[in-house]
Design an enzyme around this catalytic site. Structure first.
Site, short mmCIF file in Angstrom:
data_model
loop_
_atom_site.label_atom_id
_atom_site.label_comp_id
_atom_site.label_asym_id
_atom_site.label_seq_id
_atom_site.Cartn_x
_atom_site.Cartn_y
_atom_site.Cartn_z
N SER A 57 -5.41 35.80 -10.49
CA SER A 57 -4.66 36.00 -11.58
C SER A 57 -3.91 34.87 -12.15
CB SER A 57 -3.60 37.12 -11.07
OG SER A 57 -2.86 37.71 -11.86
N ASP A 87 -9.03 46.60 -14.68
CA ASP A 87 -7.97 45.95 -14.45
C ASP A 87 -6.83 46.07 -15.59
OD1 ASP A 87 -6.04 43.64 -14.22
OD2 ASP A 87 -7.42 42.35 -13.61
N HIS A 119 -6.63 45.54 -10.32
CA HIS A 119 -6.19 44.01 -10.63
C HIS A 119 -6.11 43.27 -9.33
CE1 HIS A 119 -4.46 40.37 -12.22
NE2 HIS A 119 -3.40 40.32 -11.53
#
Ligand code: NAG
Ligand code: NAG
Ligand code: NAG
Length: 356
Positions: free
Chosen positions: A204, A291, A330
């Site tokens: 991320s 995601d 995610h």
């Protein structure tokens, strides 16, 4: 007829004038609320660097709470030591070093020196993990991934950037977290000194950090063996525009001015799609279709940018698309059944090409 529903009873006895007054009142409150949410708040946001940083880094979201970082075994991490490094910018950074499976029963590895010797004489690959925003190095989905690396018999080093976990508070900025991470990677490469391959894994926001770090190191002709980018974005401007929370503001004509431009102007950019040009080591991008924090399309944009610079060559850059039906979203690509094989074959290819 008037039963015990309070509101019904109340309005049944109102005169039309009262009702109109009431409607005006509702309208007034709605308009004021709208102006506050879509006018005042965005303007405050536009001018407040502090709020922008808090939203981007979310380092005040400490989860899990009250972790005793000095006792990793309390969160289920075996063969793990807690230690600290003082960076070249005098920021004290908290780290964990996690031993590979095959060294877990080795009762002579206890002191800091023992652990460091394991890195110096490492025979197995070493993974340096750069986490995303919010939480700290003990957050649950991160522990899951460390345990996977450990079970694959890899060494792991993970840490908290400045202002996260028990790392020292210091000016929080892109260049700040990047310089902390660069320091840790250089420290690790120096200790390992080529005895084992070092891989960097970013997740991320950590993908933006790691790509930036590797671009800086590339200008010094230093690179790790390979880079994994889990749920990456191409740059912060696009991430801000595509984030689900932004969608309620996107209809505003001043959306770009209010939300996107200030980050850019304040050097909160994480322009991975530019930095990736400089990276010389092989890259593996992993992204789940479902995601909803960093949309899949942004990972794909980063992949396309990389291909553009380096060619569509799997020895340089490849992307694994993970089907939405798995529901990993995610954070939970670490639960993907094929992930161990993807990692192992990437590591294998890199080592083969290095010795060729
Ligand atoms: C470590 O010890 C445990 C318990 O004695 C055993 O079950 C496990 O297989 C051992 N692991 C290794 C890698 O030797
Ligand atoms: C690091 O590796 C190089 C080349 O293999 C060697 O000459 C050097 O002595 C090593 N440095 C340390 C500190 O072990
Ligand atoms: C890259 O190459 C692979 C296999 O050669 C092909 O399937 C894929 O469509 C290519 N991707 C792009 C973006 O050109």
């Amino acid at each position: 007829m008037c039963n015990n529903y309070y509101l019904n009873c109340k309005y049944m006895h109102q005169s039309p004038i009262q009702l109109i007054r009431y409607l005006f009142w509702i309208m007034k409150v709605s308009i004021i609320t709208y102006l506050i949410i879509f006018g005042l708040l965005p303007i405050i946001f536009h001018y407040s660097y502090t709020i922008q940083k808090k939203i981007l880094f979310l380092n005040f979201v400490q989860w899990p709470l009250n972790v005793d970082f000095s006792k990793p075994e309390l969160v289920g991490m075996k063969g793990t030591r807690n230690f600290y490094l003082q960076t070249d910018q005098q920021v004290k950074i908290g780290l964990w070093q996690i031993l590979p499976q095959s060294l877990l029963n080795d009762s002579i590895i206890t002191t800091d020196d023992d652990y460091e010797t394991m890195l110096k004489n490492a025979k197995r690959p070493i993974f340096l993990y750069m986490h995303g925003n919010s939480g700290n190095r003990a957050s649950n989905h991160r522990l899951e991934l460390y345990k996977l690396f450990q079970s694959l018999d890899y060494h792991v080093v993970c840490f908290d950037y400045r202002g996260y976990g028990d790392s020292e508070e210091a000016e929080l900025s892109e260049i700040g977290v990047v310089s902390d991470s660069k320091y840790v990677l250089e420290w690790l490469l120096k200790i390992v000194n080529g005895t084992a391959p070092v891989f960097v894994w970013g997740h991320s926001l950590g993908t933006g950090v790691s790509v930036h770090v590797l671009a800086l190191l590339a200008t010094e002709k230093v690179q790790p063996a390979g880079l994994f980018l889990e749920s990456p974005f191409n740059n912060i401007a696009d991430e801000l525009s595509e984030h689900p929370l932004s969608q309620i503001f996107k209809h505003l004509p001043w959306f770009h001015w209010v939300i996107v431009e200030p980050f850019y102007d304040n050097y909160l950019r994480f322009e991975s799609d530019k930095h990736i040009e400089k990276i010389q080591c092989p890259i593996m991008i992993l992204h789940a279709e479902d995601d909803n924090i960093v949309p899949f399309a942004l990972g794909e944009k980063l992949f396309k940018a990389a291909i553009n610079y380096h060619g569509n060559d799997t020895n340089r850059v490849q992307m694994t698309r993970i089907d939405a039906t798995h529901g990993f979203g995610h954070k939970y690509i670490c639960r993907y059944k094929n992930l161990p094989n993807i990692i192992k074959s990437f590591v294998h290819e890199v080592r083969k090409n290095q010795t060729d």
